[in-house]
Design an enzyme around this catalytic site. Sequence first.
Site, PDB file in Angstrom:
ATOM      1  N   PHE A  32       0.916  -0.776   0.090  1.00  0.00           N
ATOM      2  CA  PHE A  32      -0.192  -0.051   0.049  1.00  0.00           C
ATOM      3  C   PHE A  32       0.732   1.722  -0.327  1.00  0.00           C
ATOM      4  O   PHE A  32       0.351   2.188   0.071  1.00  0.00           O
ATOM      5  CB  PHE A  32      -1.042   0.103   1.193  1.00  0.00           C
ATOM      6  CG  PHE A  32      -1.826  -1.097   0.825  1.00  0.00           C
ATOM      7  CD1 PHE A  32      -3.000  -0.964   0.347  1.00  0.00           C
ATOM      8  CD2 PHE A  32      -1.631  -2.243   2.359  1.00  0.00           C
ATOM      9  CE1 PHE A  32      -4.060  -2.578   0.377  1.00  0.00           C
ATOM     10  CE2 PHE A  32      -2.439  -3.319   2.282  1.00  0.00           C
ATOM     11  CZ  PHE A  32      -3.246  -3.477   1.307  1.00  0.00           C
ATOM     12  N   ARG A  80       2.782   4.550  -0.238  1.00  0.00           N
ATOM     13  CA  ARG A  80       2.550   5.959  -1.351  1.00  0.00           C
ATOM     14  C   ARG A  80       4.064   6.044  -1.645  1.00  0.00           C
ATOM     15  O   ARG A  80       5.096   6.851  -0.932  1.00  0.00           O
ATOM     16  CB  ARG A  80       1.366   7.388  -0.275  1.00  0.00           C
ATOM     17  CG  ARG A  80       0.309   6.936  -0.016  1.00  0.00           C
ATOM     18  CD  ARG A  80       0.542   7.713   1.363  1.00  0.00           C
ATOM     19  NE  ARG A  80       1.207   6.928   2.091  1.00  0.00           N
ATOM     20  CZ  ARG A  80       1.344   8.249   3.223  1.00  0.00           C
ATOM     21  NH1 ARG A  80       0.459   8.784   3.025  1.00  0.00           N
ATOM     22  NH2 ARG A  80       2.069   7.606   4.594  1.00  0.00           N
ATOM     23  N   GLU A  81       3.973   7.041  -3.426  1.00  0.00           N
ATOM     24  CA  GLU A  81       5.371   7.520  -3.818  1.00  0.00           C
ATOM     25  C   GLU A  81       5.572   8.861  -2.742  1.00  0.00           C
ATOM     26  O   GLU A  81       4.784   9.388  -2.057  1.00  0.00           O
ATOM     27  CB  GLU A  81       5.452   7.981  -5.409  1.00  0.00           C
ATOM     28  CG  GLU A  81       5.444   6.765  -5.784  1.00  0.00           C
ATOM     29  CD  GLU A  81       5.007   6.565  -7.740  1.00  0.00           C
ATOM     30  OE1 GLU A  81       5.415   8.027  -7.642  1.00  0.00           O
ATOM     31  OE2 GLU A  81       4.427   5.221  -8.350  1.00  0.00           O
ATOM     32  N   PHE A 141      -7.871  12.889   1.504  1.00  0.00           N
ATOM     33  CA  PHE A 141      -7.845  13.120   0.291  1.00  0.00           C
ATOM     34  C   PHE A 141      -8.946  13.240  -0.127  1.00  0.00           C
ATOM     35  O   PHE A 141     -10.314  13.219  -0.382  1.00  0.00           O
ATOM     36  CB  PHE A 141      -8.314  11.090   0.385  1.00  0.00           C
ATOM     37  CG  PHE A 141      -7.289  10.436  -0.864  1.00  0.00           C
ATOM     38  CD1 PHE A 141      -5.680  10.707   0.482  1.00  0.00           C
ATOM     39  CD2 PHE A 141      -7.100   9.995  -1.900  1.00  0.00           C
ATOM     40  CE1 PHE A 141      -4.567  10.108  -0.052  1.00  0.00           C
ATOM     41  CE2 PHE A 141      -5.883   9.732  -2.423  1.00  0.00           C
ATOM     42  CZ  PHE A 141      -4.443   9.553  -1.342  1.00  0.00           C
ATOM     43  N   LEU A 142      -9.587  15.124  -0.039  1.00  0.00           N
ATOM     44  CA  LEU A 142     -10.646  15.788  -0.206  1.00  0.00           C
ATOM     45  C   LEU A 142      -9.951  16.889  -0.616  1.00  0.00           C
ATOM     46  O   LEU A 142     -10.811  17.683  -0.836  1.00  0.00           O
ATOM     47  CB  LEU A 142     -11.441  15.773   1.124  1.00  0.00           C
ATOM     48  CG  LEU A 142     -12.451  14.887   1.667  1.00  0.00           C
ATOM     49  CD1 LEU A 142     -13.514  15.284   2.306  1.00  0.00           C
ATOM     50  CD2 LEU A 142     -13.313  14.102  -0.109  1.00  0.00           C
ATOM     51  N   ALA A 199      -9.724  18.738  -3.968  1.00  0.00           N
ATOM     52  CA  ALA A 199     -10.206  19.218  -5.056  1.00  0.00           C
ATOM     53  C   ALA A 199      -9.364  19.716  -5.465  1.00  0.00           C
ATOM     54  O   ALA A 199      -8.689  20.821  -4.755  1.00  0.00           O
ATOM     55  CB  ALA A 199     -11.616  20.100  -4.922  1.00  0.00           C
ATOM     56  N   CYS A 245      -0.980   4.287 -10.210  1.00  0.00           N
ATOM     57  CA  CYS A 245      -1.740   3.167  -9.545  1.00  0.00           C
ATOM     58  C   CYS A 245      -3.062   3.688  -9.195  1.00  0.00           C
ATOM     59  O   CYS A 245      -4.051   3.058 -10.183  1.00  0.00           O
ATOM     60  CB  CYS A 245      -0.984   3.349  -8.505  1.00  0.00           C
ATOM     61  SG  CYS A 245       0.372   2.339  -7.751  1.00  0.00           S
ATOM     62  N   LYS A 294       2.595  14.246  -7.979  1.00  0.00           N
ATOM     63  CA  LYS A 294       2.105  14.603  -6.927  1.00  0.00           C
ATOM     64  C   LYS A 294       3.420  15.346  -6.396  1.00  0.00           C
ATOM     65  O   LYS A 294       4.584  14.937  -7.380  1.00  0.00           O
ATOM     66  CB  LYS A 294       1.886  13.498  -6.192  1.00  0.00           C
ATOM     67  CG  LYS A 294       2.126  11.966  -5.820  1.00  0.00           C
ATOM     68  CD  LYS A 294       1.669  11.378  -4.752  1.00  0.00           C
ATOM     69  CE  LYS A 294       2.615  10.617  -3.912  1.00  0.00           C
ATOM     70  NZ  LYS A 294       2.092   9.622  -3.112  1.00  0.00           N
TER      71      LYS A 294
HETATM   72  C1  UDX Z   1      -1.578   5.698  -4.303  1.00  0.00           C
HETATM   73  C2  UDX Z   1      -2.089   5.265  -2.713  1.00  0.00           C
HETATM   74  O1  UDX Z   1      -2.709   6.138  -2.136  1.00  0.00           O
HETATM   75  C3  UDX Z   1      -1.291   3.765  -2.691  1.00  0.00           C
HETATM   76  O2  UDX Z   1      -1.701   3.507  -1.383  1.00  0.00           O
HETATM   77  C4  UDX Z   1      -1.188   2.675  -3.319  1.00  0.00           C
HETATM   78  O3  UDX Z   1       0.407   1.620  -2.377  1.00  0.00           O
HETATM   79  C5  UDX Z   1      -1.180   2.962  -4.589  1.00  0.00           C
HETATM   80  O4  UDX Z   1      -1.544   4.218  -5.315  1.00  0.00           O
HETATM   81  P1  UDX Z   1      -0.072   7.093  -5.769  1.00  0.00           P
HETATM   82  O5  UDX Z   1       0.606   6.630  -5.972  1.00  0.00           O
HETATM   83  O6  UDX Z   1       1.791   6.999  -4.897  1.00  0.00           O
HETATM   84  O7  UDX Z   1      -0.425   5.893  -4.046  1.00  0.00           O
HETATM   85  O8  UDX Z   1      -0.338   8.273  -4.879  1.00  0.00           O
HETATM   86  P2  UDX Z   1      -1.012   8.622  -3.803  1.00  0.00           P
HETATM   87  O9  UDX Z   1      -0.518   9.754  -2.826  1.00  0.00           O
HETATM   88  O10 UDX Z   1      -2.791   7.948  -3.336  1.00  0.00           O
HETATM   89  O11 UDX Z   1      -2.020  10.642  -4.854  1.00  0.00           O
HETATM   90  C6  UDX Z   1      -2.534   9.964  -5.620  1.00  0.00           C
HETATM   91  C7  UDX Z   1      -3.471  11.108  -7.019  1.00  0.00           C
HETATM   92  O12 UDX Z   1      -4.423  11.576  -6.146  1.00  0.00           O
HETATM   93  C8  UDX Z   1      -1.736  12.151  -6.505  1.00  0.00           C
HETATM   94  O13 UDX Z   1      -2.163  12.999  -8.013  1.00  0.00           O
HETATM   95  C9  UDX Z   1      -2.311  13.051  -5.888  1.00  0.00           C
HETATM   96  O14 UDX Z   1      -2.078  14.538  -6.493  1.00  0.00           O
HETATM   97  C10 UDX Z   1      -4.008  13.072  -6.190  1.00  0.00           C
HETATM   98  N1  UDX Z   1      -4.796  13.526  -4.786  1.00  0.00           N
HETATM   99  C11 UDX Z   1      -4.422  12.952  -3.764  1.00  0.00           C
HETATM  100  C12 UDX Z   1      -5.978  14.727  -5.020  1.00  0.00           C
HETATM  101  O15 UDX Z   1      -6.748  15.439  -6.319  1.00  0.00           O
HETATM  102  N2  UDX Z   1      -6.817  14.654  -4.357  1.00  0.00           N
HETATM  103  C13 UDX Z   1      -6.580  14.335  -2.751  1.00  0.00           C
HETATM  104  O16 UDX Z   1      -7.043  14.790  -1.824  1.00  0.00           O
HETATM  105  C14 UDX Z   1      -5.475  13.306  -2.632  1.00  0.00           C
END
Ligand code: UDX
Length: 446
Positions: free
Chosen positions: A153, A155-156, A258-259, A261, A269, A332
């Site tokens: 799981f 996260r990068e 994760f809210l 926008a 992923c 990100k």
């Molecule tokens: C994700 C999962 O979080 C991780 O648990 C899994 O193992 C792999 O995929 P990751 O791809 O590293 O990890 O990125 P994450 O931090 O989840 O962000 C994903 C994307 O969502 C990014 O482009 C980020 O900018 C975007 N994001 C995240 C939003 O637009 N809004 C948010 O509130 C959170």
Amino acid sequence: MRISMIGCGYLGAVHAACMAEIGHHVVGLDIDQRRIDSLSAGRAPFHEPGLPALLQRNVANGRLRFTTDPALIRDADLHFVGVGTPQLDGELGADTSYVDAALETILTHADRGDGTPALVVGKSTVPVGTAQRLLNRIHDAGSDLLLAWNPEFLREGHAVEDTLHPDRIVYGLPEDMEAGAAARALLDECYAPQLAAQTPVVVSNYPTAELVKVAANSFLATKISFINSMAELCDATGGDVTRLAEAIGFDDRIGSKFLQAGIGFGGGCLPKDIRAFMARADELGVDEALTFLQEVDAINLRRRHHAVALAEEAVGGSLQDKRVAVLGMTFKPDTDDLRDSPALDIADRILAAGAHVVVVDPAASEELRRRRPDLDVAHSVEEAVTGADVVMVLTPWKEYVTLDPTALLPLVKSPVIIDGRNVLDPHHWDAAGWTYLGMGRRVSTW
Ligand code: UDX
């Protein structure tokens, strides 16, 4: 323990280094010689905070080796599989051929030397049903290898921390009780430090473990698209989606994470996983269960279109021959990963609309210069924004979130800022003389 890590990409390189860090003897195997050379020299082939120190320390102390020679995985107790499962060309489904190839490599070479079977541990994100298929292959080959599914799981940008101190560990075990108990004992030994730290362990069968991973990513993607759909409502009504997120986030059934926008999710992923999940549901005859993910994907892609529309609005219509500065290119912050980056996609769309796009990124500039000669890659924010008709912040790197609007004002041709991640203070930019355009958020008294 003796551990092999098949596949040394984001997941594998970090996992290998972390397993060595907690005391195991690890061999990382990959087919990419350049990657292996870099890792063997203690250099991380991608930007990941904390990884270089771990690599250097454990390569130097001899616990961590990297190779392209599959014979060197022979005596491992555990063989982790962390190869990629990319989206198939022109299809939604995932390509599992690298996972199959990894198993064949293990079947050919694995031999613990004491007559007891080694454990294959799947970490790649795979379509549900893959683990059982692999177990069937092991049996068909007449092998006694054990197989567990142990999704990752991480996260990068937080990969080292997430691996050393995970918030949960999932063991997907075979239905055969004896084989399951043997696999579990080996996993417990491997993860002894994490278990000692009281990390919750969820034990399940194979399909559950495979589903956990895609369910988690689907939920996260849905949360982001939900708030982005609220951003559309805010744009239509004059609301502020950041306040809305703040207010609903106080309800701990919803939660505030994760809210955020903005221009939506990208990366290696979330986008591919939700598509592969839909494709698999279709194969299983339960596509209706996941039709909402089509909407999640559509909302997400609409954000990119909306960002381009905002840029057009900012320059008063056509982007033809306008100078657009884009700050942030990775999907990100704290990564150099450009895979399915919304920022890069938006820059491309603006380029296609005839604008002169100048981009800048703290981690991906060199790669962009190599891969994308058609993009003008600046060396600094100041260089990027000089003469700009509009400035867009598309990746919330700390250095862009804390920019000084007053210092940038004299450099631009026209002071319009598009905040693609809703991370800037609208009043601050407004007060400094800029026109601020957010995503579901404009300057208002309250
Ligand atoms: C994700 C999962 O979080 C991780 O648990 C899994 O193992 C792999 O995929 P990751 O791809 O590293 O990890 O990125 P994450 O931090 O989840 O962000 C994903 C994307 O969502 C990014 O482009 C980020 O900018 C975007 N994001 C995240 C939003 O637009 N809004 C948010 O509130 C959170």
